[in-house]
Design a protein around this motif. Sequence first.
Motif, short mmCIF file in Angstrom:
data_model
loop_
_atom_site.label_atom_id
_atom_site.label_comp_id
_atom_site.label_asym_id
_atom_site.label_seq_id
_atom_site.Cartn_x
_atom_site.Cartn_y
_atom_site.Cartn_z
N GLU A 8 31.60 -16.57 -56.91
CA GLU A 8 31.73 -17.73 -56.03
C GLU A 8 32.03 -17.28 -54.61
OE1 GLU A 8 34.05 -21.18 -57.10
OE2 GLU A 8 33.65 -20.82 -59.22
N ASN A 9 31.43 -18.00 -53.67
CA ASN A 9 31.58 -17.76 -52.23
C ASN A 9 30.94 -16.46 -51.75
OD1 ASN A 9 33.06 -20.19 -51.76
ND2 ASN A 9 34.81 -19.17 -52.70
N GLU A 10 30.17 -15.79 -52.60
CA GLU A 10 29.40 -14.63 -52.17
C GLU A 10 27.97 -15.07 -51.92
OE1 GLU A 10 31.78 -10.92 -54.21
OE2 GLU A 10 29.98 -11.66 -55.23
N SER A 11 27.27 -14.32 -51.07
CA SER A 11 25.93 -14.70 -50.65
C SER A 11 24.94 -13.57 -50.83
CB SER A 11 25.93 -15.10 -49.17
OG SER A 11 26.77 -16.18 -48.94
N ILE A 12 23.67 -13.93 -50.75
CA ILE A 12 22.60 -12.95 -50.59
C ILE A 12 21.75 -13.42 -49.42
CG2 ILE A 12 22.54 -12.31 -53.03
CD1 ILE A 12 19.95 -13.93 -53.26
N MET A 13 21.12 -12.47 -48.76
CA MET A 13 20.24 -12.78 -47.63
C MET A 13 18.81 -12.48 -48.03
SD MET A 13 22.17 -13.89 -45.18
CE MET A 13 20.93 -13.92 -43.90
N ILE A 14 17.91 -13.36 -47.63
CA ILE A 14 16.47 -13.15 -47.81
C ILE A 14 15.90 -13.09 -46.39
CG2 ILE A 14 14.31 -14.06 -48.72
CD1 ILE A 14 16.02 -15.48 -50.87
N GLY A 15 15.42 -11.93 -46.03
CA GLY A 15 14.97 -11.75 -44.65
C GLY A 15 16.16 -11.88 -43.71
N ASN A 16 15.88 -12.31 -42.49
CA ASN A 16 16.93 -12.44 -41.49
C ASN A 16 17.52 -13.83 -41.40
OD1 ASN A 16 16.71 -9.77 -40.57
ND2 ASN A 16 14.94 -10.30 -39.33
N ASP A 17 16.87 -14.82 -42.01
CA ASP A 17 17.30 -16.19 -41.73
C ASP A 17 17.44 -17.10 -42.95
OD1 ASP A 17 14.61 -16.20 -42.19
OD2 ASP A 17 14.06 -17.19 -40.32
N ILE A 18 17.45 -16.55 -44.15
CA ILE A 18 17.69 -17.36 -45.34
C ILE A 18 18.89 -16.78 -46.08
CG2 ILE A 18 16.77 -18.17 -47.55
CD1 ILE A 18 13.97 -17.94 -46.30
N GLU A 19 19.89 -17.62 -46.25
CA GLU A 19 21.12 -17.21 -46.94
C GLU A 19 21.34 -18.12 -48.15
OE1 GLU A 19 25.85 -16.45 -46.06
OE2 GLU A 19 24.68 -17.63 -44.64
N ILE A 20 21.59 -17.52 -49.30
CA ILE A 20 21.89 -18.26 -50.51
C ILE A 20 23.32 -17.92 -50.90
CG2 ILE A 20 21.29 -18.64 -52.93
CD1 ILE A 20 18.42 -17.86 -52.16
N THR A 21 24.16 -18.95 -51.00
CA THR A 21 25.58 -18.78 -51.30
C THR A 21 25.91 -19.42 -52.64
OG1 THR A 21 26.07 -18.88 -48.94
CG2 THR A 21 27.92 -19.19 -50.44
N ILE A 22 26.68 -18.73 -53.47
CA ILE A 22 27.18 -19.30 -54.71
C ILE A 22 28.37 -20.19 -54.35
CG2 ILE A 22 28.10 -18.83 -57.01
CD1 ILE A 22 25.22 -17.72 -56.45
N LEU A 23 28.21 -21.50 -54.49
CA LEU A 23 29.26 -22.43 -54.12
C LEU A 23 30.25 -22.66 -55.26
CD1 LEU A 23 27.15 -25.13 -52.24
CD2 LEU A 23 28.45 -23.21 -51.27
N LYS A 31 26.17 -23.78 -58.79
CA LYS A 31 25.80 -24.59 -57.63
C LYS A 31 25.53 -23.64 -56.47
CE LYS A 31 27.79 -28.54 -56.90
NZ LYS A 31 28.77 -29.59 -56.51
N LEU A 32 24.32 -23.76 -55.89
CA LEU A 32 23.90 -22.89 -54.80
C LEU A 32 23.88 -23.66 -53.49
CD1 LEU A 32 20.77 -21.25 -56.46
CD2 LEU A 32 23.07 -20.29 -56.30
N GLY A 33 24.19 -22.97 -52.41
CA GLY A 33 23.99 -23.49 -51.07
C GLY A 33 22.93 -22.64 -50.41
N ILE A 34 21.96 -23.28 -49.76
CA ILE A 34 20.86 -22.54 -49.13
C ILE A 34 20.83 -22.89 -47.65
CG2 ILE A 34 18.38 -22.12 -49.11
CD1 ILE A 34 18.40 -23.11 -52.08
N THR A 35 20.91 -21.87 -46.82
CA THR A 35 20.78 -22.03 -45.39
C THR A 35 19.46 -21.38 -44.98
OG1 THR A 35 23.17 -21.87 -45.14
CG2 THR A 35 21.86 -21.58 -43.15
N ALA A 36 18.56 -22.20 -44.43
CA ALA A 36 17.24 -21.70 -44.05
C ALA A 36 16.72 -22.53 -42.88
CB ALA A 36 16.27 -21.80 -45.23
N PRO A 37 15.76 -22.00 -42.13
CA PRO A 37 15.15 -22.79 -41.06
C PRO A 37 14.49 -24.05 -41.63
CG PRO A 37 14.47 -20.49 -40.93
CD PRO A 37 15.19 -20.67 -42.22
#
Length: 72
Positions: A8-23, A31-37
Amino acid sequence: MLALSRKENESIMIGNDIEITILEIKGEQVKLGITAPKSVPIYREEVYTQIKEANKEAASDTVQESLKKLFQ
């Protein structure tokens, strides 16, 4: 396929601008959180499959109708 272990609360990065976090992890559900353009579409796999099938069907119908009109 790359398989990674995360807590929980750890992330992985895909490329430079996509972050997937275990919520959250509850039992067998994660439950995943995804930060992407905004330009990157994100879908659940089953929704993506439905979209692909609908697009195939629409394209097929359109092509068939166009050919019918062309040869009439």
